[in-house]
Scaffold this active site. Structure first.
Site, PDB file in Angstrom:
ATOM      1  N   HIS A  88     -16.333  27.149  57.542  1.00  0.00           N
ATOM      2  CA  HIS A  88     -17.072  26.368  58.539  1.00  0.00           C
ATOM      3  C   HIS A  88     -16.243  26.197  59.814  1.00  0.00           C
ATOM      4  CE1 HIS A  88     -19.578  25.130  55.006  1.00  0.00           C
ATOM      5  NE2 HIS A  88     -20.510  25.314  55.916  1.00  0.00           N
ATOM      6  N   HIS A  92     -18.216  31.214  62.208  1.00  0.00           N
ATOM      7  CA  HIS A  92     -19.506  31.036  61.528  1.00  0.00           C
ATOM      8  C   HIS A  92     -20.562  30.558  62.542  1.00  0.00           C
ATOM      9  CE1 HIS A  92     -22.607  29.601  58.809  1.00  0.00           C
ATOM     10  NE2 HIS A  92     -22.402  28.346  59.156  1.00  0.00           N
ATOM     11  N   HIS A 127     -24.350  23.636  64.998  1.00  0.00           N
ATOM     12  CA  HIS A 127     -24.915  23.121  63.744  1.00  0.00           C
ATOM     13  C   HIS A 127     -23.876  22.691  62.702  1.00  0.00           C
ATOM     14  CE1 HIS A 127     -24.128  26.997  61.812  1.00  0.00           C
ATOM     15  NE2 HIS A 127     -24.383  26.389  60.665  1.00  0.00           N
ATOM     16  N   ASP A 128     -22.625  23.135  62.833  1.00  0.00           N
ATOM     17  CA  ASP A 128     -21.588  22.707  61.870  1.00  0.00           C
ATOM     18  C   ASP A 128     -20.369  22.130  62.590  1.00  0.00           C
ATOM     19  OD1 ASP A 128     -22.621  23.176  59.283  1.00  0.00           O
ATOM     20  OD2 ASP A 128     -22.178  25.316  59.404  1.00  0.00           O
TER      21      ASP A 128
HETATM   22  P1  AMP Z   1     -23.925  25.300  56.127  1.00  0.00           P
HETATM   23  O1  AMP Z   1     -22.988  24.379  55.421  1.00  0.00           O
HETATM   24  O2  AMP Z   1     -24.724  24.656  57.230  1.00  0.00           O
HETATM   25  O3  AMP Z   1     -23.245  26.558  56.607  1.00  0.00           O
HETATM   26  O4  AMP Z   1     -25.022  25.675  55.037  1.00  0.00           O
HETATM   27  C1  AMP Z   1     -25.047  26.841  54.319  1.00  0.00           C
HETATM   28  C2  AMP Z   1     -24.551  26.620  52.928  1.00  0.00           C
HETATM   29  O5  AMP Z   1     -24.897  27.760  52.159  1.00  0.00           O
HETATM   30  C3  AMP Z   1     -23.021  26.548  52.820  1.00  0.00           C
HETATM   31  O6  AMP Z   1     -22.503  25.276  52.946  1.00  0.00           O
HETATM   32  C4  AMP Z   1     -22.752  27.083  51.439  1.00  0.00           C
HETATM   33  O7  AMP Z   1     -22.835  26.046  50.501  1.00  0.00           O
HETATM   34  C5  AMP Z   1     -23.912  28.018  51.187  1.00  0.00           C
HETATM   35  N1  AMP Z   1     -23.463  29.408  51.288  1.00  0.00           N
HETATM   36  C6  AMP Z   1     -23.419  30.188  52.380  1.00  0.00           C
HETATM   37  N2  AMP Z   1     -22.975  31.420  52.080  1.00  0.00           N
HETATM   38  C7  AMP Z   1     -22.715  31.412  50.741  1.00  0.00           C
HETATM   39  C8  AMP Z   1     -22.232  32.384  49.811  1.00  0.00           C
HETATM   40  N3  AMP Z   1     -21.906  33.629  50.188  1.00  0.00           N
HETATM   41  N4  AMP Z   1     -22.088  32.002  48.524  1.00  0.00           N
HETATM   42  C9  AMP Z   1     -22.423  30.754  48.114  1.00  0.00           C
HETATM   43  N5  AMP Z   1     -22.887  29.798  48.929  1.00  0.00           N
HETATM   44  C10 AMP Z   1     -23.039  30.115  50.229  1.00  0.00           C
HETATM   45 ZN    ZN Z   2     -23.595  26.667  58.739  1.00  0.00          ZN
END
Ligand code: AMP
Ligand code: ZN
Length: 297
Positions: A88, A92, A127-128
């Site tokens: 994060h 990203h 967003h993060d």
């Molecule tokens: P964000 O935190 O806003 O980036 O939300 C996306 C969420 O999806 C992440 O926090 C992770 O928990 C999950 N995520 C994204 N990519 C993966 C991956 N390759 N494997 C497992 N979980 C993932």
């Molecule tokens: Zn994200």
């Protein structure tokens, strides 16, 4: 560099970052879906990529934002992403923003106004922002300052939105919304809030089932639903990249999960099942297959 790219007033700001767009890989790659050069880009190059996306999507005309204010805002947002987070971080954020940019440029996407597209792209980049590298459950279980501030509700996402607007208001030189009329500012703010809150994974299944049920976007708030879905899809879309890139994203996510698992032990709270034992290769593969099957697919 913006003026240089648009071909006018070439010398005025040519040295803002000192990059030559002809040799600057990440800008050269920006019209490809996967923007392969992104992993080798420096933070300054990522800042430039985000700024060029805003420029190409006509932020300066639509929100009447000066280019310099845009760059200041992008730089400050970048500065609030933690470089210590394996996943994060600003890479990203830039990647999600770039994918959203490619999606709205694709002919088949639901038509959105330029104003809405720009608000969604701002949301994508922010967003993060200031992500702690832990998930909401961790924040809530540890009753961190953020969990207390946001009453356990979409803790991180609320913090990302608040950080985004705090940065825009820190000075006139950062306020990309300064020249919007009150009504327009409220509209942009609402879109950004909706889009970022919708990235909370707890909304994933309701978003998917809503669209599956109706088979189309609901008439009443089509634009809002479309923007929320686009941002969420881009947020979880990293595994759609070519395999070498997808593997890098996976490695970053797994490293961050492992760090959270360690922090869970240290804080005496239970480790979420999907974050436990990630040194095992079979566990890593299973997590990726499950993520694709149950979430991305
Ligand atoms: P964000 O935190 O806003 O980036 O939300 C996306 C969420 O999806 C992440 O926090 C992770 O928990 C999950 N995520 C994204 N990519 C993966 C991956 N390759 N494997 C497992 N979980 C993932
Ligand atoms: Zn994200």
């Amino acid at each position: 560099f913006m003026l240089r790219l648009s071909g006018s007033n070439a010398n005025l700001k040519a040295d803002l970052f000192g990059f030559d767009p002809n040799t600057h890989t990440v800008i050269k790659d920006m019209e490809s879906w996967h923007c392969e050069g992104i992993f080798d880009a420096s933070l300054a190059e990522l800042i430039e990529l985000c700024s060029v996306i805003f420029h190409k999507m006509r932020l300066s005309e639509t929100y009447r934002t000066e280019d310099e204010v845009t760059v200041n805002f992008v730089k400050s947002i970048c500065g609030q992403y933690r470089v210590t987070n394996p996943y994060h971080n600003f890479l990203h954020a830039t990647s999600v923003m770039h994918m959203a940019y490619k999606m709205v440029k694709s002919a088949s996407i639901y038509p959105l106004s330029q104003f809405e597209i720009l608000a969604m792209l701002i949301a994508a980049m922010c967003h993060d922002v200031d992500h702690t590298g832990k998930d909401n459950d961790f924040e809530i279980q540890c009753q961190t300052e953020l969990a207390i501030t946001y009453n356990d509700l979409s803790v991180l996402e609320n913090h990302h939105v608040a950080t985004c607007f705090r940065i825009s208001r820190q000075s006139e030189r950062h306020n990309i919304f300064a020249n919007l009329e009150t009504k327009q500012y409220k509209q942009a703010r609402k879109i950004i809030i909706d889009c970022i809150i919708s990235t909370d994974m707890k909304n994933h299944f309701s978003m998917v089932s809503n669209i599956e049920k109706s088979g189309d976007l609901e008439k009443d708030n089509r634009e809002t639903t479309a923007m929320n879905l686009i941002l969420h899809a881009c947020d979880i879309g990293s595994l759609l990249s070519p395999t070498p890139m997808a593997e890098k994203w996976t490695e970053r996510v797994l490293t961050e999960f492992s760090e959270q698992a360690k922090a869970c032990y240290e804080n005496g709270i239970s480790v979420p099942a999907h974050m436990a034992d990630l040194t095992s290769r079979s566990k890593q593969c299973k997590l990726q297959v499950d993520f694709i099957d149950y979430i991305v697919h």
